[in-house]
Design an enzyme around this catalytic site. Structure first.
Site, PDB file in Angstrom:
ATOM      1  N   SER A 210      13.741  58.664  15.501  1.00  0.00           N
ATOM      2  CA  SER A 210      14.050  59.407  14.269  1.00  0.00           C
ATOM      3  C   SER A 210      14.232  58.448  13.094  1.00  0.00           C
ATOM      4  O   SER A 210      13.835  58.753  11.964  1.00  0.00           O
ATOM      5  CB  SER A 210      15.295  60.281  14.454  1.00  0.00           C
TER       6      SER A 210
ATOM      7  N   GLU B  82      15.402  58.532  21.274  1.00  0.00           N
ATOM      8  CA  GLU B  82      15.246  59.620  20.305  1.00  0.00           C
ATOM      9  C   GLU B  82      15.829  59.217  18.951  1.00  0.00           C
ATOM     10  O   GLU B  82      15.228  59.464  17.911  1.00  0.00           O
ATOM     11  CB  GLU B  82      15.936  60.894  20.803  1.00  0.00           C
ATOM     12  N   TYR B  83      17.013  58.623  18.974  1.00  0.00           N
ATOM     13  CA  TYR B  83      17.647  58.163  17.739  1.00  0.00           C
ATOM     14  C   TYR B  83      16.775  57.118  17.046  1.00  0.00           C
ATOM     15  O   TYR B  83      16.497  57.212  15.846  1.00  0.00           O
ATOM     16  CB  TYR B  83      19.036  57.587  18.044  1.00  0.00           C
ATOM     17  N   ALA B  84      16.319  56.117  17.808  1.00  0.00           N
ATOM     18  CA  ALA B  84      15.492  55.051  17.238  1.00  0.00           C
ATOM     19  C   ALA B  84      14.190  55.617  16.676  1.00  0.00           C
ATOM     20  O   ALA B  84      13.737  55.215  15.599  1.00  0.00           O
ATOM     21  CB  ALA B  84      15.206  53.985  18.291  1.00  0.00           C
TER      22      ALA B  84
END
Length: 188
Positions: free
Chosen positions: A71, A67-69
């Site tokens: 975003s 999810e972080y990557a």
């Protein structure tokens, strides 16, 4: 970083890292003059991001690092679309930057044993906040970046850095723009 879904079940990484800056930037665009700069703080983690826009919806996994990557990939794709739409036509300069691995409190939400280890290790290998900010300050102020010539899509250590994969997919950038505009309530 390691945060779960928000109260509505939505991906907080996407909301905070992409949709918030997307909305703010779009609200400010009409007041930007030629030579204005937009600096999106991304991450080299974008190279591990995967994005799909299906039927106008941004889709993806439910695990924190993907999810972080994703975003951060959205930050880069948003920047690419800003360059396409506004550099030649309005002289607005847009670039995305990676501050690198910075020693912050971002790992505090991790479970206790992991958090404890990270709090011991990160100060030894991470950059200071000032070192992490150097690339954003460079992107915001350097006379070497000009709307009259190609502006790097992504900077790391104040130098152009090529990202593999989806980062330069023009259709995906356009689809992300449309889906993001719909999510935040902007009319095309």
């Amino acid at each position: 970083m390691g945060v779960g879904p928000g109260p509505d079940g939505e991906d907080q990484h996407l909301a905070v890292n992409h949709l918030g800056p997307f909305l703010l930037t779009n609200l400010l665009l009409h007041d930007m003059a030629p030579g204005s700069r937009i600096v999106n703080v991304a991450s080299r983690a974008a190279m591990w991001g995967h994005l799909a826009v299906k039927d106008g919806a941004i889709t993806g996994t439910r695990f924190w690092f993907p999810e972080y990557a994703r975003s951060k990939l959205c930050n880069v794709l948003f920047t690419a679309e800003l360059q396409r739409r506004f550099q030649a036509t309005r002289g607005i300069i847009a670039t995305s930057v990676s501050p690198g691995f910075v020693n912050t409190t971002i790992f505090r939400p991790f479970p206790a044993p992991v958090s404890w280890v990270l709090q011991k290790v990160v100060p030894l290998i991470g950059r200071t906040s000032q070192q992490g900010a150097d690339v954003a300050v460079f992107a915001a102020t350097s006379p070497s970046l000009s709307a009259d010539k190609p502006v790097p899509l992504f900077l790391h250590d104040c130098k152009p850095h090529k990202l593999p994969g989806q980062a330069e997919d023009k259709q995906l950038a356009a689809d992300l723009w449309a889906a993001s505009a719909a999510v935040v309530g902007l009319t095309p």
